[in-house]
Design an enzyme around this catalytic site. Structure first.
Site, PDB file in Angstrom:
ATOM      1  NE  ARG A   1      -4.322  -1.338   0.115  1.00 36.24           N
ATOM      2  CZ  ARG A   1      -4.472  -2.416  -0.665  1.00 36.24           C
ATOM      3  NH1 ARG A   1      -3.523  -2.779  -1.496  1.00 36.24           N
ATOM      4  NH2 ARG A   1      -5.605  -3.112  -0.620  1.00 36.24           N
TER       5      ARG A   1
ATOM      6  CD  GLU B   1      -2.829   3.274  -5.431  1.00 34.30           C
ATOM      7  OE1 GLU B   1      -1.855   3.005  -4.687  1.00 34.30           O
ATOM      8  OE2 GLU B   1      -3.695   2.437  -5.731  1.00 34.30           O
TER       9      GLU B   1
ATOM     10  CG  HIS C   1      -3.115  -0.760  -6.696  1.00 32.01           C
ATOM     11  ND1 HIS C   1      -3.489  -0.073  -5.574  1.00 32.01           N
ATOM     12  CD2 HIS C   1      -3.047  -2.057  -6.304  1.00 32.01           C
ATOM     13  CE1 HIS C   1      -3.660  -0.913  -4.562  1.00 32.01           C
ATOM     14  NE2 HIS C   1      -3.398  -2.138  -4.990  1.00 32.01           N
TER      15      HIS C   1
HETATM   16  C1  DGY Z   1      -5.551  -6.095  -2.815  1.00 30.87           C
HETATM   17  O1  DGY Z   1      -6.194  -7.111  -3.086  1.00 30.87           O
HETATM   18  O2  DGY Z   1      -5.510  -5.620  -1.687  1.00 30.87           O
HETATM   19  C2  DGY Z   1      -4.773  -5.461  -3.932  1.00 30.87           C
HETATM   20  O3  DGY Z   1      -4.180  -4.299  -3.607  1.00 30.87           O
HETATM   21  C3  DGY Z   1      -5.598  -5.376  -5.184  1.00 30.87           C
HETATM   22  O4  DGY Z   1      -5.572  -6.635  -5.716  1.00 30.87           O
END
Ligand code: DGY
Length: 326
Positions: free
Chosen positions: A235, A264, A283
């Protein structure tokens, strides 16, 4: 049953839902804002959300019929689980199905930054490939280097398995030591500072929580090797963006691969994007056909199970389900 889905997702999930319920889908490519979401989900029993939707007490109070929020993601930092639990709303996620695909992308970024794939391709496309250059596009070796994995959960372990194939020495740091995994994966524990100081590559695989927000800042980046590469597929807010910019500009580290950013999306004119050894993808770590279909399917199974009074495959607050049936 009425279920609201906050974006078009693979048929593997939508078909399952449509066979069982009345389904409304937000049709736009960009996420609905709060009012649009409330309008879409009015009277819904279940919400199938993405990581772009903030689910909190205010939203749930405006959607009092919702009994389950099923997030099509393994991460759930967009959801106030406590607020859901307090209102008897089940929260479900889609772990496991995206582990290998996410690890593939972490490794792809690591390789691409080290071997300067995008930078060199840009030169080829611009007509700049004039000859074989003995000093051109040099980067660090991946094989035999030391990889530091921050967070040895499912995805961190999958990255470690890939690294073994490249004969890397693998360090890890985690909330607790994992002796069984140390033996199984051939990984060595270090505290975060030790890992940062010893690693040629550092790959982040912790969830975003109050404890991990800003985990990698100026002090941590200064501990890294000048030749090191930082990879973040977890993240964005785990890394302090201003500190990261300073780190690449000052040469505290050699390169960066990010699939997640803070903010983001990262604006196209952000100074990080001007640096040749910063590679940013939007992402996409779980974005394979197969994995997104599995995520959609699992997210749909989660909603339907809760609404049918069954045990959903992946629920974060099962106490809510017990409460319902008590
Ligand atoms: C998640 O699943 O948390 C990812 O960031 C997106 O696939």
């Amino acid at each position: 049953m009425r279920i609201a889905v906050t974006r078009v997702i693979p048929d593997a999930g939508l078909d399952l839902l449509r066979d069982a319920a009345e389904v409304v889908v937000w049709p736009e490519p960009l996420p609905p804002d709060r009012d649009q979401l409330v309008q879409l989900a009015e009277g819904a029993d279940g919400l199938l959300t993405l990581l772009t939707e903030r689910v909190d007490g205010d939203l749930l109070d405006r959607l009092p019929t919702v009994k389950v929020v099923s997030n099509m993601a393994v991460g759930y930092d967009n959801i106030d689980v406590e607020a859901c639990t307090a209102r008897g709303v089940a929260v479900c996620t889609t772990p496991d199905v995206l582990t290998e695909t996410t690890a593939d992308l972490a490794f792809a970024l690591l390789m691409a930054v080290a071997r300067r794939l995008v930078e060199s391709y840009d030169v080829v496309r611009a007509g700049g490939w004039r000859t074989w250059e003995p000093m051109g596009f040099l980067g660090p070796d991946v094989h035999g280097a030391t990889l530091g994995i921050v967070g040895l959960g499912r995805i961190g372990q999958a990255v470690a398995r890939r690294a073994r194939g490249f004969a890397m020495r693998i360090l890890y740091t985690n909330r607790q030591r994992e002796p069984d995994l140390e033996a199984k994966l051939g990984v060595e524990w270090r505290d975060l500072d030790g890992l940062l100081a010893e690693s040629d590559f550092v790959s982040l695989h912790v969830p975003l929580t109050p404890a991990t927000r800003g985990l990698i800042g100026r002090e941590q980046l200064r501990r890294m090797r000048p030749g090191a590469i930082l990879i973040n597929t977890a993240r964005g807010p785990i890394v302090q963006t201003d500190a990261l910019l300073e780190a690449v500009e000052q040469g505290w580290i050699w390169g960066v691969g990010l699939d997640v950013t803070d903010p983001e999306p990262l604006p196209a004119d952000h100074p990080l994007l001007r640096h040749p050894r910063v590679l940013v993808t939007p992402h996409i770590a779980s974005a394979s056909y197969q994995t997104r279909a599995r995520m959609a399917e699992l997210a749909a199974q989660n909603v339907l199970a809760v609404l049918r009074g069954e045990t959903p495959p992946r629920c974060l607050n099962p106490e809510v389900l017990t409460r319902d049936s008590a």
